[in-house]
Design an enzyme around this catalytic site. Structure first.
Site, PDB file in Angstrom:
ATOM      1  N   CYS A 101      35.762  42.027  43.399  1.00  0.00           N
ATOM      2  CA  CYS A 101      36.942  41.646  44.161  1.00  0.00           C
ATOM      3  C   CYS A 101      36.976  40.135  44.316  1.00  0.00           C
ATOM      4  O   CYS A 101      36.003  39.442  44.019  1.00  0.00           O
ATOM      5  CB  CYS A 101      36.925  42.300  45.546  1.00  0.00           C
ATOM      6  SG  CYS A 101      36.837  44.101  45.497  1.00  0.00           S
TER       7      CYS A 101
ATOM      8  N   GLY B 167      40.446  41.396  40.252  1.00  0.00           N
ATOM      9  CA  GLY B 167      40.925  42.685  40.716  1.00  0.00           C
ATOM     10  C   GLY B 167      42.417  42.798  40.597  1.00  0.00           C
ATOM     11  O   GLY B 167      43.150  41.962  41.111  1.00  0.00           O
TER      12      GLY B 167
ATOM     13  N   ASN C 299      33.649  41.704  49.110  1.00  0.00           N
ATOM     14  CA  ASN C 299      33.391  41.814  47.677  1.00  0.00           C
ATOM     15  C   ASN C 299      31.960  42.269  47.502  1.00  0.00           C
ATOM     16  O   ASN C 299      31.034  41.593  47.946  1.00  0.00           O
ATOM     17  CB  ASN C 299      33.597  40.455  46.994  1.00  0.00           C
ATOM     18  CG  ASN C 299      33.177  40.470  45.535  1.00  0.00           C
ATOM     19  OD1 ASN C 299      33.247  41.501  44.865  1.00  0.00           O
ATOM     20  ND2 ASN C 299      32.714  39.326  45.036  1.00  0.00           N
ATOM     21  N   GLY C 300      31.781  43.403  46.859  1.00  0.00           N
ATOM     22  CA  GLY C 300      30.423  43.893  46.636  1.00  0.00           C
ATOM     23  C   GLY C 300      30.322  45.375  46.898  1.00  0.00           C
ATOM     24  O   GLY C 300      31.311  46.106  46.902  1.00  0.00           O
TER      25      GLY C 300
ATOM     26  N   TYR D  38      31.300  37.566  32.134  1.00  0.00           N
ATOM     27  CA  TYR D  38      32.630  38.168  32.025  1.00  0.00           C
ATOM     28  C   TYR D  38      33.564  37.852  33.184  1.00  0.00           C
ATOM     29  O   TYR D  38      34.717  37.467  32.979  1.00  0.00           O
ATOM     30  CB  TYR D  38      32.476  39.691  31.903  1.00  0.00           C
ATOM     31  CG  TYR D  38      33.778  40.466  31.886  1.00  0.00           C
ATOM     32  CD1 TYR D  38      34.541  40.549  30.727  1.00  0.00           C
ATOM     33  CD2 TYR D  38      34.239  41.112  33.026  1.00  0.00           C
ATOM     34  CE1 TYR D  38      35.749  41.262  30.704  1.00  0.00           C
ATOM     35  CE2 TYR D  38      35.433  41.830  33.013  1.00  0.00           C
ATOM     36  CZ  TYR D  38      36.179  41.903  31.853  1.00  0.00           C
ATOM     37  OH  TYR D  38      37.352  42.598  31.837  1.00  0.00           O
TER      38      TYR D  38
ATOM     39  N   THR E 236      37.778  36.091  27.288  1.00  0.00           N
ATOM     40  CA  THR E 236      36.508  35.675  27.875  1.00  0.00           C
ATOM     41  C   THR E 236      35.510  35.173  26.848  1.00  0.00           C
ATOM     42  O   THR E 236      34.669  34.323  27.150  1.00  0.00           O
ATOM     43  CB  THR E 236      35.882  36.844  28.662  1.00  0.00           C
ATOM     44  OG1 THR E 236      36.905  37.537  29.371  1.00  0.00           O
ATOM     45  CG2 THR E 236      34.847  36.345  29.641  1.00  0.00           C
TER      46      THR E 236
ATOM     47  N   ASP F  60      32.555  39.226  21.187  1.00  0.00           N
ATOM     48  CA  ASP F  60      33.036  39.636  22.504  1.00  0.00           C
ATOM     49  C   ASP F  60      31.987  39.266  23.546  1.00  0.00           C
ATOM     50  O   ASP F  60      30.820  39.009  23.212  1.00  0.00           O
ATOM     51  CB  ASP F  60      33.308  41.140  22.548  1.00  0.00           C
ATOM     52  CG  ASP F  60      34.363  41.504  23.595  1.00  0.00           C
ATOM     53  OD1 ASP F  60      34.762  40.616  24.373  1.00  0.00           O
ATOM     54  OD2 ASP F  60      34.789  42.679  23.620  1.00  0.00           O
ATOM     55  N   ASP F  61      32.417  39.234  24.826  1.00  0.00           N
ATOM     56  CA  ASP F  61      31.473  38.869  25.881  1.00  0.00           C
ATOM     57  C   ASP F  61      30.427  39.957  26.097  1.00  0.00           C
ATOM     58  O   ASP F  61      29.267  39.670  26.397  1.00  0.00           O
ATOM     59  CB  ASP F  61      32.226  38.590  27.190  1.00  0.00           C
ATOM     60  CG  ASP F  61      33.165  39.724  27.557  1.00  0.00           C
ATOM     61  OD1 ASP F  61      32.704  40.756  28.052  1.00  0.00           O
ATOM     62  OD2 ASP F  61      34.380  39.571  27.340  1.00  0.00           O
TER      63      ASP F  61
END
Length: 510
Positions: free
Chosen positions: A2, A28, A101-102, A257, A303, A365-366
């Site tokens: 988030c 998000g 966030n988490g 990412y 990314t 790609d990442d």
């Protein structure tokens, strides 16, 4: 994952919070919310959807006040209904709004204890609501009519003793100000910014420094692991460590990412870290295939661009943009269901045949998580005429769930879990696959000027830094993270049309 914002200013903060959330939208795309405070009145608007869709002019006009917090969310374990959009609110003591966030690894125990011991009812299954009520309960214990910094820090010290996991939090306390705090391992990011005006200093908290940049705040520093930062309504800053510093281990996947390349987290440039990932990956390719027949390096936008460009430079290979991205389609990794992710890939990317036809291409790609997106992109490359398609991942194989706030799939859905590199290559349809080594990833992110020496690498290594993640916990988490469970929760969600006007002791539902 988030995105968080908190601002204490001397003028209305609604537009600045909105702008900051737009540049944190990559963290998000499922829901967004803003809460502001004007004296003793709270104003809240939150709903499912992108920032630009959740907030219309009529909502912004109602979000009054010089103090506020904001949140963007994608669904983590058990939290993907519209009713679980943040910030959450509780009216006592003082009136508190919270954005998080988490993921709390002991959320179930906390919810049970809140009801059993403190008679607090939770309206959702979100660990963020549990965290809000833990904070409210500990503030209530202080018994102070006016909250002094010492009272707040004592309460937060007790909060730290009760909760476990990875988290960054911003909370608005009515009539007092905004507080931000970060888990003792520093797994989830939180930065502090400042803006000096002719009237007074304004302060801002955010998940990434790019949010500060956009609204004219200067990056001061990161909130330290286990530290709480309190900005009162007068604009005075108070800070105190409220939990012993564990091993500082920020999430390495932020650099792979999630974070924007123009952000600085824990004094580490995300852009530079990704350049070093490309260098390390190039060295591995040179070691494994010194006589490779790669004609061109093509990144999978967006990314991986930085890593791919540096990889091509180090190998002396041609770098080309081979995919055109529709920027109005969300990031497939954070879409809530596998069906949505699969539908999204072809509407999100279109190949340029001139860059593929008759050539041996190395796609970069990442990372590779479920593998279905990678497989469809490789199919696009072959349809565009590629002779051979090689695939490089700037991150190691993802073999384990992430429990600290990234809704990384259950182990059964992770393509590298239980498979060799060769088996993964066959699954995604690549002629050859190369992964970054974990030691090289850590070495690429680590920087001499940063104090960070170690990182949370649990999704790659299976080592969970908080030390409390058991097989039973992982099994329960996987059940809640299934696509079927998410679909059921989304069907139970609702929405709202107008901003809510909240008072500290009364909530007016609309």
């Amino acid at each position: 994952m988030c995105g968080l914002v908190g601002i204490v200013a001397h003028s209305p903060v609604n537009q600045r919070i909105y702008d900051a959330l737009t540049v944190l939208q990559h963290r998000g795309q499922d829901a967004a919310g803003i809460m502001t405070c004007d004296g003793e009145a709270l104003y809240l608007r939150k709903d499912s959807g992108l920032v630009r869709d959740v907030f219309q002019q009529r909502h912004m006009l109602q979000l009054k006040g010089n103090v506020g917090i904001g949140h963007v969310r994608y669904p983590t374990a058990g939290c993907d209904a519209a009713s679980e959009a943040q910030p959450f609110y509780v009216n006592a003591p003082y009136g508190i709004g919270l954005a998080h966030n988490g993921n709390l690894t002991n959320a179930a125990e906390l919810a049970e204890a809140l009801w059993r011991d403190e008679r607090r009812h939770l309206n959702t299954s979100s660990d963020s609501e549990a965290l809000l009520n833990i904070l409210a309960s500990e503030l209530q214990r202080q018994g102070a009519a006016h909250l002094a910094p010492g009272d707040l820090f004592r309460a937060l010290s007790n909060v730290y003793r009760r909760i476990r996991g990875g988290y960054a939090v911003v909370a608005l306390i009515v009539g007092h100000g905004v507080v931000g705090f970060r888990d003792p391992h520093g797994i989830r990011p939180l930065v502090l910014g400042r803006r000096v005006t002719s009237r007074r200093t304004e302060w801002m908290l955010a998940s990434e420094s790019v949010a500060l940049d956009l609204v004219g705040f200067e990056l001061v520093r990161d909130v330290e692991p286990g530290e709480a930062v309190y900005i009162d309504t007068s604009g005075d800053l108070h800070a105190q460590r409220c939990a012993p510093l564990e091993r500082h281990t920020p999430c390495v996947f932020e650099y792979v990412y999630f974070a924007r390349p123009d952000s600085i987290i824990d004094n580490i440039s995300v852009h530079k870290a990704r350049m070093r990932m490309g260098e390390r990956l190039a060295a591995k390719i040179r070691r494994l295939r010194p006589d490779n027949d790669i004609d061109v390096v093509i990144p999978i936008p967006d990314t991986s661009r930085t890593s791919a460009m540096q990889l091509a430079l180090d190998l002396g290979l041609e770098y080309r943009e081979g995919f055109v991205k529709n920027r109005y389609i969300g990031r497939t990794f954070i879409m809530p269901g596998q069906e949505e992710r699969q539908k999204s890939v072809r509407s999100k990317l279109n190949a340029i045949p001139l860059e593929f036809r008759g050539r041996n291409v190395l796609l970069v790609d990442d990372s590779i998580v479920r593998g279905t997106t990678s497989a469809q992109i490789i199919e696009l490359a072959r349809e565009a005429g590629a002779a051979k398609v090689y695939f490089a991942s700037a991150a190691p194989p993802v073999r384990y769930p992430n429990v600290y706030g990234i809704d990384m799939a259950a182990s059964a859905e992770l393509v590298a879990a239980g498979r060799t590199d060769e088996e993964v290559a066959a699954f995604i349809g690549a002629d050859w696959l190369v992964y970054q080594d974990l030691e090289d990833l850590v070495g690429a992110v680590r920087h001499d000027k940063a104090k960070v020496q170690d990182f949370d690498t649990s999704c790659f290594s299976g080592e969970y830094v908080t030390g409390d993640v058991t097989p039973d916990y992982l099994a329960a988490l996987e059940t809640r993270r299934s696509d079927d469970a998410k679909a059921r929760r989304r069907n139970d969600g609702g929405d709202s049309e107008h901003a809510e006007r909240l008072k500290p002791r009364a909530v007016r539902a609309v």
